[in-house]
Design a protein around this motif. Sequence first.
Motif, PDB file in Angstrom:
ATOM      1  N   ARG A  93      17.854  54.841  43.997  1.00 38.39           N
ATOM      2  CA  ARG A  93      17.656  53.412  44.167  1.00 38.39           C
ATOM      3  C   ARG A  93      17.264  53.216  45.623  1.00 38.39           C
ATOM      4  N   ALA A 133      10.492  50.571  45.886  1.00 41.54           N
ATOM      5  CA  ALA A 133      11.804  49.947  45.765  1.00 41.54           C
ATOM      6  C   ALA A 133      11.897  49.068  44.524  1.00 41.54           C
ATOM      7  N   GLU A 154       7.577  48.551  48.935  1.00 38.27           N
ATOM      8  CA  GLU A 154       8.057  47.558  47.973  1.00 38.27           C
ATOM      9  C   GLU A 154       7.933  48.068  46.555  1.00 38.27           C
ATOM     10  N   ALA A 188      16.314  50.427  48.600  1.00 34.55           N
ATOM     11  CA  ALA A 188      16.351  49.013  48.971  1.00 34.55           C
ATOM     12  C   ALA A 188      15.778  48.851  50.365  1.00 34.55           C
ATOM     13  N   TYR A 233      18.345  53.325  51.929  1.00 38.36           N
ATOM     14  CA  TYR A 233      18.108  52.067  52.624  1.00 38.36           C
ATOM     15  C   TYR A 233      16.991  52.290  53.623  1.00 38.36           C
ATOM     16  N   LEU A 256      13.142  45.676  45.400  1.00 37.13           N
ATOM     17  CA  LEU A 256      14.530  45.388  45.786  1.00 37.13           C
ATOM     18  C   LEU A 256      14.624  45.202  47.299  1.00 37.13           C
ATOM     19  N   ARG A 257      14.943  43.966  47.697  1.00 39.27           N
ATOM     20  CA  ARG A 257      15.047  43.655  49.130  1.00 39.27           C
ATOM     21  C   ARG A 257      16.420  43.089  49.434  1.00 39.27           C
ATOM     22  N   ILE A 258      16.924  43.431  50.595  1.00 40.27           N
ATOM     23  CA  ILE A 258      18.243  42.941  50.996  1.00 40.27           C
ATOM     24  C   ILE A 258      18.083  42.215  52.327  1.00 40.27           C
ATOM     25  N   THR A 268      21.234  56.473  46.827  1.00 42.93           N
ATOM     26  CA  THR A 268      20.707  55.209  47.315  1.00 42.93           C
ATOM     27  C   THR A 268      19.999  55.442  48.642  1.00 42.93           C
TER      28      THR A 268
END
Length: 508
Positions: free
Chosen positions: A243, A342, A339, A245, A321, A345-347, A319
């Motif tokens: 995953r 991901a 993007e 992010a 980041y 998926l943005r945080i 994961t």
Amino acid sequence: METIVKKTDKNQIDKEVIREAGDILKKGGLVAFPTETVYGLGADALQEEAAKKTYEAKGRPSDNPLIVHIADYEDLKKIAVNIPAETDALAAHFWPGPLTMIFEKSDIVPYGTTGGLDTVAVRMPSDPVAAELIRAAGGFVSAPSANTSGRPSPTTAEHVLEDLGGKIDMVIDGGSVEIGLESTILDMTVEPPMILRPGAITADMFEEVIGPVSVDETILGSESKKPPKAPGMKYRHYAPKARLAIVEGDLREEILAIRQLAYAASREGKKVGIIATDETLPFYKYGLVKDIGTRENEKTIARNLYRILREFDEEDVDTIYSESFAMQGIGKAIMNRLEKAAGHLRISAAAVVKEQRYRRIIFVSSADSARGPMAAELLRQEDLEQEYVIDSMGIVVLFPEPANQKAEAIMKSAGMTLAQHTSRQFNDENLQDDVLILAINEAAKSKLLAEYQNAVNVYTINEFAEDETEIPDPYGKPLTAYGECYEVLKVLVGKVAEKLNAFAKGEK
Ligand code: AMP
Ligand code: MG
């Protein structure tokens, strides 16, 4: 099938290798080869059957058209019709190079190559190995990226073999690619031309040559509900198994947020990967940190992106980041690929950062030689939900000294050590909103408040722990006094930890 691997140097091309590869292509076979963008999976673009094999080897959905590669500009007229006037100027500036243009196709281009469309995407790569191979194959080579569909695009021959070894006839190993991201795609069938995929050649660069161009609004962000105009852009592409992010904010917030997220994930027993840059590398402590390049030159970031995503796969991280990158120049293409990797998926870094009240904790005693360092070490051993930098400092430290020997003896008997400790003088640089200052007693707290009028977050340990048990001063006393002091500190620091963990859970 056994995949033949042949090396050749861009500056001294092995003619024999090119001839052999050209023959394979002419016979309808598949040859992966280097281009300046990424490695391509070549097939004769004018043979319907060869296109079928390409889709099969990559596991690519057959509605996703292939780009036809040419080596000589005159060849464009053989595969495209109604070529608009601006094409000459664009080709003069950007061909050979990382630009793909879309035109109405001529009859000789099979629908198998164009995914059933009446348009054809054309590019003239600048890598000399690619150009020679295209000529040797008859002039028209379809070449999607030479990866399994959905995996990060290959930037070395090894990446190609990881994905397609045994499934294709040959790989020409010409070393690492130069750019590392796929070409910019410009649709020439609309007025003004429209960018369907960002790449090394940017809107500004087009503008200088032909005036304004438009941009497919689906390229960045997940907001648009419309399907992208380039069929391939709708798939979750370029993706690692983990995953991924993207953490967005200003750079300082991004670093803090990623530290926090990586700490939390490590506590859950997850293997965390971090995509950092030359500039930010030293700030990370938890997780597998990879340097993607320098922010001073985003081309380095483009070149390393896919390799790093593949490396995280090999190391089986759960994961990843990633920091964000500036949307200038090739930065747009980098963010577009990130993007997609991901799955959008943005945080928000700010939101993560806001959740942590304190980031650093400083225990302040008078000389920073016994009680302060003991308290700091005890807190480091606690099971803390959030990550803190934990230090101790003194109000009067004339010169740096190691910890008191009796304090060290007591810590050692409890399985800890102060061997790394050197006493430090407290100063006002340590007064920040997110720094918690825990004074060893009232006297130390009063001195701090008297000396630093702007001091914030200053408490005695007792006050913060909500426990009035006095911390005895063992200085000049026998070892047993240090032992008693340790016992009191242990209880109080345990309560400090509980309170911090309650803050981490959002309690006030
Ligand atoms: P790749 O070869 O893996 O770089 O992918 C080629 C990209 O070009 C995909 O996103 C395709 O959807 C896009 N493409 C190829 N031909 C056309 C076309 N005729 N119209 C629109 N997009 C195209
Ligand atoms: Mg691709």
